[in-house]
Design a protein around this motif. Structure first.
Motif, mmCIF file in Angstrom:
data_model
loop_
_atom_site.group_PDB
_atom_site.id
_atom_site.type_symbol
_atom_site.label_atom_id
_atom_site.label_comp_id
_atom_site.label_asym_id
_atom_site.label_seq_id
_atom_site.Cartn_x
_atom_site.Cartn_y
_atom_site.Cartn_z
ATOM 1 N N SER A 1 0.789 -1.207 0.026
ATOM 2 C CA SER A 1 -0.031 0.048 -0.006
ATOM 3 C C SER A 1 0.722 1.228 -0.045
ATOM 4 O O SER A 1 2.212 1.186 0.406
ATOM 5 N N LEU B 1 -1.316 -0.018 -3.689
ATOM 6 C CA LEU B 1 -2.743 0.376 -3.222
ATOM 7 C C LEU B 1 -2.719 1.735 -2.607
ATOM 8 O O LEU B 1 -2.144 1.799 -1.723
ATOM 9 N N LEU C 1 -7.038 3.681 3.327
ATOM 10 C CA LEU C 1 -6.877 2.819 2.002
ATOM 11 C C LEU C 1 -7.979 2.821 1.108
ATOM 12 O O LEU C 1 -9.315 2.640 1.791
ATOM 13 N N LEU D 1 -8.479 -2.552 -4.365
ATOM 14 C CA LEU D 1 -7.752 -3.656 -4.490
ATOM 15 C C LEU D 1 -8.043 -4.785 -5.476
ATOM 16 O O LEU D 1 -7.434 -5.222 -5.995
ATOM 17 N N VAL E 1 0.422 -5.433 3.554
ATOM 18 C CA VAL E 1 0.058 -3.980 4.028
ATOM 19 C C VAL E 1 0.115 -3.819 5.650
ATOM 20 O O VAL E 1 0.246 -5.031 6.549
ATOM 21 N N ASN F 1 -6.096 -0.135 9.371
ATOM 22 C CA ASN F 1 -6.410 -0.370 8.189
ATOM 23 C C ASN F 1 -7.571 -1.752 8.323
ATOM 24 O O ASN F 1 -7.189 -2.510 9.054
#
Ligand code: PLP
Length: 400
Positions: A113, A138, A146, A151, A164, A175
């Motif tokens: 990410s 990402l 995010l 994704l 991530v 997240n």
């Protein structure tokens, strides 16, 4: 909360009481952890495994008890899935190198990410370079969350792994890793979670999460520096090639061929940091005695209180305003350089971190040189939060 357990918090800096708000970089150590280290070196220091003598057996028992404590803390299915490393960085390097060697082919893809710590970017770049694979990213939105909907479009049949952070060290964002894992798994893609900023702040259950790898450092959870954990599902660890070669990780060695030891030892080449492992166990017991849920609730209260007060300062800009956050506040005031703010806070006894926090892509996203970051641990107080706010106002008046 439990402040008296941490002797270093009585230190003065420039004659002022230390206000330690750099916990995302490293936490302070409670007396019990310092004592555990001392006891180890005073009474049982010895190399582990294969020692017939008493001290070696004692050290081995303590070491393996620590593995069980970690297993229980993250609810791994087995101690063979708990690998000791030097820290989150080494854990991620281990997975990137071993997973890469075993599974990555030219034109395969790895997804990370945009908010990753450099430790969860560079090892994957190295692995991709070595194997001719590609790194995909990402992105996150302006709040620092995010964009999970992207994704699905990033994952292709060439995607081999998604890596991530559980919690961002610069933004504080928690997240939605359950969702990320579930999406990736629908495409049969394994997921590595960088838990460096999560393990001391919220409960982690690797079986419930169903993550394939979970990496963290001891020193960010009240344990000594130089010790970390790589959790991996047995299936992957059995298939993956070893990371480093050496003693302990072998079954049989001849010049023609070496066979590898069983898990977890296959990934633990060389003499480990036994005292630090025992220190990690003590830190885990310490956190469990205080109660992780209680710590999480308290740190949330501190976060809300401090952010609210800081937001009243003219020119205050928060970097990272996700709905779900841990006790990390990254900010800038007007056009004051974060370094200048950091130095003036330090002179008032307040330890914060300034700069890019090893997350340069985040700074690039926002077009800023860095931030001032205050991050909480269980021993911080509301009085310290007030001191931070007063000190920021004072620094601002001096600099503008
Ligand atoms: N990942 C994250 C999110 C971090 O915050 C850090 C350290 O700040 C690391 C990885 C690397 O941890 P260590 O330096 O303990 O290996």
């Amino acid at each position: 909360m439990n402040r008296a357990d941490f002797p270093i918090l009585n230190e003065l800096v420039y004659g002022k009481p230390l206000v330690y708000l750099d916990n995302a970089a490293t936490t302070q150590k409670p007396q019990v952890v310092i004592d555990a280290l001392n006891d180890y070196y005073l009474h049982i220091n010895s190399n582990i495994h294969r020692g017939v003598h008493c001290l070696s057996q004692q050290a081995t028992n303590e070491f393996e008890r620590a593995r069980e404590a970690v297993r229980q803390y993250i609810n791994a299915a087995s101690t063979q899935e708990v690998i000791f490393t030097r820290g989150a960085t080494e854990s991620i390097n281990l997975v990137a190198a071993s997973f890469g060697r075993t599974y990555l082919q030219p034109d395969d893809e790895v997804i990370v990410s945009e908010m990753e710590h450099h430790s969860n970017i560079v090892p994957w770049q190295l692995a991709c370079e070595e194997r001719g694979a590609k790194l995909k990213v990402l992105p996150f939105n302006e709040q620092g969350e995010l964009i999970i909907s992207k994704l699905e479009t990033l994952i292709t049949e060439r995607t081999k792994i998604v890596a991530v952070a559980h919690v961002s060290n610069s933004l504080g964002t928690i997240n939605p890793i359950e969702k990320i894992i579930s999406i990736a798994h629908q495409h049969n893609v394994p997921v590595l979670i960088d838990g460096a900023q999560a393990v001391a702040h919220c409960p982690v259950n690797v079986q419930a999460l169903d993550c394939d790898f979970y990496c963290f450092s001891g020193h960010k959870m009240y344990a000594p520096m130089g010790i970390g954990v790589m959790y991996g599902k047995t299936q992957w660890l059995n298939e993956m090639q070893p990371y480093q070669g050496g003693g302990e990780m072998i079954k049989d060695v001849t010049f023609e061929k070496t066979t590898y030891n069983e898990l977890p030892f296959k990934f633990e080449a060389g003499t480990p940091s036994v005292g630090d492992v025992i220190g990690l166990r003590t830190a885990i017991e310490y956190i469990q005695n205080v109660g992780l849920e209680k710590i999480a609730t308290y740190e949330q209260e501190l976060l809300t209180y401090t952010a609210e007060k800081l937001s009243k300062i003219d020119g205050m800009r928060f970097i990272g305003e996700a709905a779900q956050k841990t006790g990390v506040i990254s900010f800038l005031v007007s056009d004051i350089h974060p370094y200048d703010m950091g130095v003036l806070l330090d002179h008032q006894g307040i330890a914060v971190r300034t700069g890019h926090h090893c997350t340069q892509p985040i700074m690039t996203h926002f077009g800023i040189p860095g931030t001032v970051r205050a991050s909480f641990a269980l021993y911080n107080t509301f009085e310290e939060a007030d001191k931070l706010v007063e000190a920021v106002i004072k620094a601002k008046n001096m600099l503008m």
